[in-house]
Motif scaffolding. Structure first.
Motif: not given
Length: 166
Positions: A15-39
């Motif tokens: 898998y390739l993951m990028s652009d978490f942009h932790e620390g901004t309100i524009f981060q899609d935290a639920p999508a990041l959680t789903r991606a981490i769970d997928m891996v």
């Protein structure tokens, strides 16, 4: 350019993951959680993380907007939060790489290199070659970059450019 050699079984998924942009309100935290769970839940899956782990804008950055930050203001706190998110899959991470946001903090520290050490994974810098070796002498190479615009060599000599790619 860094070359990372890894051994993989014939049956694998990267898998390739990028652009978490932790620390901004524009981060899609639920999508990041789903991606981490997928891996995490993929028994044959590994992941390469390609940069921009944090928003990581210093207060003197022209686009710094405190109203767009969450409660995690300091870059060091943003990277600590990313570490907590990635820790459960640390054994599945092939490498951590830098993006432009991460590189923008080099005058203070190399947060991605430090995070790579803490997680015990390869540090891929901004671009690297992933050389995947499998049983029976099979394998392949993957050029990884956080990227911007096109990918090309800066080497002026065509024969040296070819040699660099081999």
């Amino acid at each position: 350019m860094k070359i990372i050699d890894i051994e993989m079984p014939t049956d694998h998924r990267i898998y390739l993951m990028s652009d978490f942009h932790e620390g901004t309100i524009f981060q899609d935290a639920p999508a990041l959680t789903r991606a981490i769970d997928m891996v995490r839940n993929d028994p044959i899956g590994k992941v390469a993380v390609l940069g921009d782990l944090c928003e990581a804008r210093a207060v003197d950055h022209p686009f710094y907007r405190p109203q767009a930050d969450r409660e995690i203001i300091l870059p060091s706190e943003q990277y600590k939060s990313v570490e907590e998110k990635l820790y459960p899959i640390k054994d599945k991470i092939i490498c951590l790489m830098e993006g432009n946001h991460d590189i923008g903090l080099h005058r203070y520290a190399n947060f991605v290199a430090d995070l790579s050490i803490r997680l015990g994974v390869h540090y891929g810098t901004y671009t690297c070659v992933l050389r995947v070796n499998m049983a029976g002498g099979q394998g392949y190479k993957v050029f990884l970059t956080h990227g911007r615009k096109g990918i090309s060599s800066t080497c002026p000599d065509p024969s040296q450019r070819l040699a660099n790619m081999q």
